[in-house]
Design an enzyme around this catalytic site. Structure first.
Site, PDB file in Angstrom:
ATOM      1  N   GLU A 581       1.130  -1.151   0.195  1.00  0.00           N
ATOM      2  CA  GLU A 581      -0.043   0.052  -0.026  1.00  0.00           C
ATOM      3  C   GLU A 581       1.398   1.239   0.371  1.00  0.00           C
ATOM      4  OE1 GLU A 581      -2.790  -0.492  -0.370  1.00  0.00           O
ATOM      5  OE2 GLU A 581      -3.196  -2.838  -0.366  1.00  0.00           O
ATOM      6  N   GLU A 610      -0.897  -1.348 -10.124  1.00  0.00           N
ATOM      7  CA  GLU A 610      -0.336  -2.457  -9.431  1.00  0.00           C
ATOM      8  C   GLU A 610       1.320  -2.335  -9.391  1.00  0.00           C
ATOM      9  OE1 GLU A 610      -1.708  -3.289  -6.756  1.00  0.00           O
ATOM     10  OE2 GLU A 610      -4.303  -2.913  -7.105  1.00  0.00           O
ATOM     11  N   HIS A 712     -13.840  -6.257  -4.739  1.00  0.00           N
ATOM     12  CA  HIS A 712     -12.902  -6.150  -5.909  1.00  0.00           C
ATOM     13  C   HIS A 712     -13.705  -5.535  -7.291  1.00  0.00           C
ATOM     14  CE1 HIS A 712      -9.458  -6.833  -3.618  1.00  0.00           C
ATOM     15  NE2 HIS A 712      -8.676  -6.617  -4.744  1.00  0.00           N
ATOM     16  N   GLY A 716     -15.487  -2.351  -6.429  1.00  0.00           N
ATOM     17  CA  GLY A 716     -14.911  -1.128  -6.343  1.00  0.00           C
ATOM     18  C   GLY A 716     -14.399  -1.460  -7.942  1.00  0.00           C
ATOM     19  N   TYR A 718     -11.990  -2.701 -10.447  1.00  0.00           N
ATOM     20  CA  TYR A 718     -11.166  -3.935 -10.511  1.00  0.00           C
ATOM     21  C   TYR A 718     -12.407  -4.520 -11.824  1.00  0.00           C
ATOM     22  CZ  TYR A 718      -7.567  -3.299  -8.214  1.00  0.00           C
ATOM     23  OH  TYR A 718      -5.907  -2.292  -7.118  1.00  0.00           O
TER      24      TYR A 718
END
Length: 777
Positions: A581, A610, A712, A716, A718
């Site tokens: 993070e 990422e 996710h 989220g 994703y």
């Protein structure tokens, strides 16, 4: 005056409701009181609703009264002359402006000159603050639209300044206030905050839709992109223009009439369902509590996990030695239980509860999953796309669905045989070493895998914990940041308000100039009652030359909290998560792009986001870094080198199974958004089983409802993008190899390459395509 009355009324309602809830929690359960309690709660709810409904009535009363007063005064003085009538109108308008100022004066969400005033923010402030921001945005945007209609013949730089930069200013107040509300929904969730968020979300979405479907704005952006001097714009601004055009096209700018109206309704419904999905996962996770009074049932659980289990029990006299104990589905509690509990029945009970979260009762996400998929498919069709995956990939590095599948299949060919062999070895180990009979089940794998790892590498997680106190890990992490990126990081408490006592705040300074260039909040520990699971970085304030703002980040984890008189002692996986993070945070904070739309992680293709995070995880296995963060919290002794080497040796333990798990999630996500037809009557859970047949060695349980907590992709960013973890992992491995090839012990080269990483991968943000950024690095 009106604004202050409203705030006081809202706070009164909140206090009444809170007192009622406190009483209900404090009093022992009594069946005879159940009906009266339910009626009382209904009365409280009605009272709070009445107070909220009184606000427009109060506004009307104030407006009429002030109008009458102004009118009466004017008539008395002038006999209703035209000049004074206009003056009276202006006076009334001034009164309404003062009204807005009064809301701002009394509402912490509208104090946006610095960091959020978290101690002063309360749920009743959400509606008045967001309403003020929305009204301000609407008025200014309407004026901007009129201006843009007349300015399309200007140069590209002039049009950019008049449109994109003005839009950034117009959106800033709502972005700030709504961003804080969204953050608190994740870290300090409450029924009151949910109610306010739910009531205002439709208006926020509708306003963003109106801006995303503005023809004057689209025409100006199109004119910029087609202008002869478009290339005169810096590359970051060119990418912002192209990205905004793409976003508006995906927002339905090309739709008209009933089709646009339907599209907007679907988009609004999708936003509401995603919020409900996330809330259900939080509620179902915190609802499960396995209370245990007999310590013998917890045989095998290490001391740290026993202490946490005792601290989670409601009994005031609970102790690690005598209990009673409570195990929850929050990862710091759940995972040690699955890895160490000898009681197989308890492990099975915990596992079944975990894979069926948010899959029954009032918190059931099954219908939401299907409806979200239906909405996404319909919206893709309305945008003339074959499926939602095609919409998603428009903003990513991967050129096609086929390329993602090709990558997954290539990795599967390597990972699947390895995972099969790992399970065979684990089965043999359990039988030979522990006399296990029959085939291993899903709730057996974590337990025996941990035993096998302990035997192969001769250390336990419990041995490591004392070396990884949060304070020492942070010191080492910040030293690494200084070593690689030439920044210093210092904690400060001056003029900073936080949402929980565990939260800390840090400033980031450039190593050469000493200038503060960024800052961040760190919320490190799990709080199942109010904080959603997982770990994430989010934007508090984005860098912007237009707004004269420096970046501020939220870094949120769900690590092991302090227990008793011991500090937070982290597992090694929690250390990796913190580094992960922090990598996201570095890309946000060390950006060198001044244009808000491409600063930090903004406008970065999602399958490259990422890269910095997974890159930073590699440093946990660098000897100098690891020995810098691993210091015994009591003795001050560093982690023995032989123990560090064992950690490195075990890095790839069960790696085939771990790889296959991530590929399974990624392909399931892609199949749901590319191949699955939610209108056919088929179940997404049947598709899950189909994908599992190729991407898992041990098949999921028939009742497995993992999708119901797959936040996710359903709550989220994703959706049709979970594959990004593997896509970016390849880039991150390449990036770290640059340091390895130079020699991790070659300090001068490490610093040189680190500065280059800062100037490219971390510094260029969304201002350049990720492939070009990577080549420059």
């Amino acid at each position: 005056l009106f604004a202050r009355v409203c705030v006081h009324f809202d706070e009164l309602a909140l206090r009444v409701g809170s007192r009622a809830r406190c009483r209900s929690l404090a009093e022992p359960p009594d069946p005879k009181k159940a009906f009266r309690a339910a009626a009382h709660r209904a009365e409280q709810k009605a009272f709070m609703t009445l107070i909220r409904d009184l606000r427009p009535i109060l506004l009307l009363v104030f407006v009429v009264a002030s109008s009458a007063f102004v009118l009466q005064t004017s008539m008395q003085r002038s006999g209703m002359g035209t000049r004074l009538w206009r003056a009276s109108c202006r006076r009334l308008a001034l009164g309404m402006t003062t009204l807005t100022s009064a809301v701002a004066d009394s509402n912490a969400l509208l104090e946006q000159s610095g960091l959020p005033q978290f101690k002063s923010i309360s749920a009743p402030q959400v509606r008045p603050a967001v309403e003020v921001c929305l009204k301000d945005m609407q008025d200014k945007f309407q004026g901007l639209e009129e201006q843009m209609k007349a300015e399309q013949k200007a140069s590209a730089p002039e049009l950019y300044q008049a449109s994109v930069e003005e839009m950034e200013k117009i959106q800033a107040p709502l972005t700030y206030a709504w961003g804080v509300v969204g953050h608190l929904m994740g870290v300090k969730n409450s029924p009151e905050l949910r109610s306010e968020h739910e009531s205002m979300q439709p208006m926020v979405v509708q306003q963003m839709q109106a801006m995303g479907q503005s023809k004057p704005l689209y025409d100006v952006l199109k004119a910029i992109s087609e202008a002869e001097d478009f290339s005169a714009l810096p590359e970051a601004q060119q990418r912002i223009v192209i990205s905004n055009l793409r976003s508006m096209e995906q927002s339905g700018i090309g739709l008209e009439g009933e089709t646009r109206e339907e599209f907007n309704k679907l988009q609004l419904e999708a936003a509401e369902l995603s919020t409900k999905f996330s809330n259900n996962v939080l509620d179902s996770t915190k609802a499960f509590r396995l209370d245990i009074t007999d310590k013998a049932e917890l045989e095998g659980l290490p001391p740290s996990a026993l202490a946490l289990a005792a601290s989670q029990n409601a009994a005031e006299d609970a102790t690690p030695e005598a209990g009673p104990y409570t195990i929850t589905l929050d990862i710091p509690s759940y995972l040690p239980a699955m890895q160490h509990l000898k009681n197989r029945e308890l492990r099975e009970k915990l596992y079944r509860a975990y894979v069926t979260r948010a899959a029954s009762g009032d918190v059931n996400n099954e219908d939401y999953i299907l409806r979200i998929l239906q909405i996404r498919k319909k919206m893709a069709e309305m945008l003339d796309k074959p499926n939602y995956a095609a919409v998603s990939l428009d903003r990513k590095m991967a050129p096609s669905i086929e390329s993602v599948t090709e990558l997954s299949e290539m990795l599967r060919e390597k990972a699947y045989p390895a995972a099969v062999k790992e399970l065979e070895d684990l089965q043999k180990f359990a039988q030979e070493e522990y006399g296990f009979e029959g085939e291993l089940q899903l709730w057996d794998v974590p337990f025996y895998a941990e035993r096998l790892r302990e035997k192969l590498y001769s250390y336990t997680e419990e041995e490591l914990r004392p070396y990884f106190s949060l304070a020492n890990v942070l010191d080492g992490l910040f030293s690494l940041a200084q070593r690689l990126f030439d920044v210093t990081i210092e904690e400060t408490k001056e003029d900073v308000e936080v949402w929980h006592p565990d939260v800390t705040y840090y400033v980031v300074k450039d190593g050469q100039t000493g200038e503060q260039i960024a800052s961040f909040f760190l919320d490190p520990f799990s709080r199942p009652a109010e904080k959603r699971g997982g770990a994430w970085m989010d934007v508090c304030v984005g860098k912007s030359k237009v707004l004269s703002r420096k970046p501020v980040a939220y870094l949120t984890c769900n690590g092991s909290p302090p227990v008793g008189d011991k500090p937070s002692l982290m597992t090694f996986r929690e250390v990796e998560t913190l580094f992960h993070e922090f990598g996201h945070g570095l890309q946000h904070m060390l950006t060198q792009v001044d244009d808000g739309g491409a600063a930090g992680i903004n406008n970065v293709e999602w399958d490259a986001v990422e890269l910095p995070s997974q890159f930073m995880e590699n440093w946990c296995y660098d000897e100098k870094t690891a020995l810098g963060i691993a210091v015994h919290y009591e003795t001050g002794e560093p982690l023995p080198k032989e123990l560090f080497q064992k950690i490195c040796d075990s890095r790839h333990f069960m790696a085939g199974s771990g790889m296959l798990r991530q590929l399974y999630f990624g392909q399931l996500d892609m199949a749901l958004h590319a191949d699955f037809d939610p209108e056919s009557g088929a179940s997404p859970f049947d598709l899950q089983k189909e994908i599992a047949s190729r991407y898992t060695v041990m098949k999921p349980l028939p009742e497995d409802r993992f999708l119901c907590s797959f936040g996710h992709i359903f709550a989220g960013g994703y959706a049709a993008g979970y594959y990004s973890y593997k896509w970016a992992e390849i880039l991150s491995a390449d990036a770290f190899s640059a340091f390895e090839e130079a020699g991790l012990d070659n300090e001068e080269e490490v610093r040189t390459i680190g500065r280059r990483f800062r100037d490219t991968v971390l510094g260029m943000g969304g201002g350049k395509h990720p492939s070009e950024v990577f080549k420059l690095f």
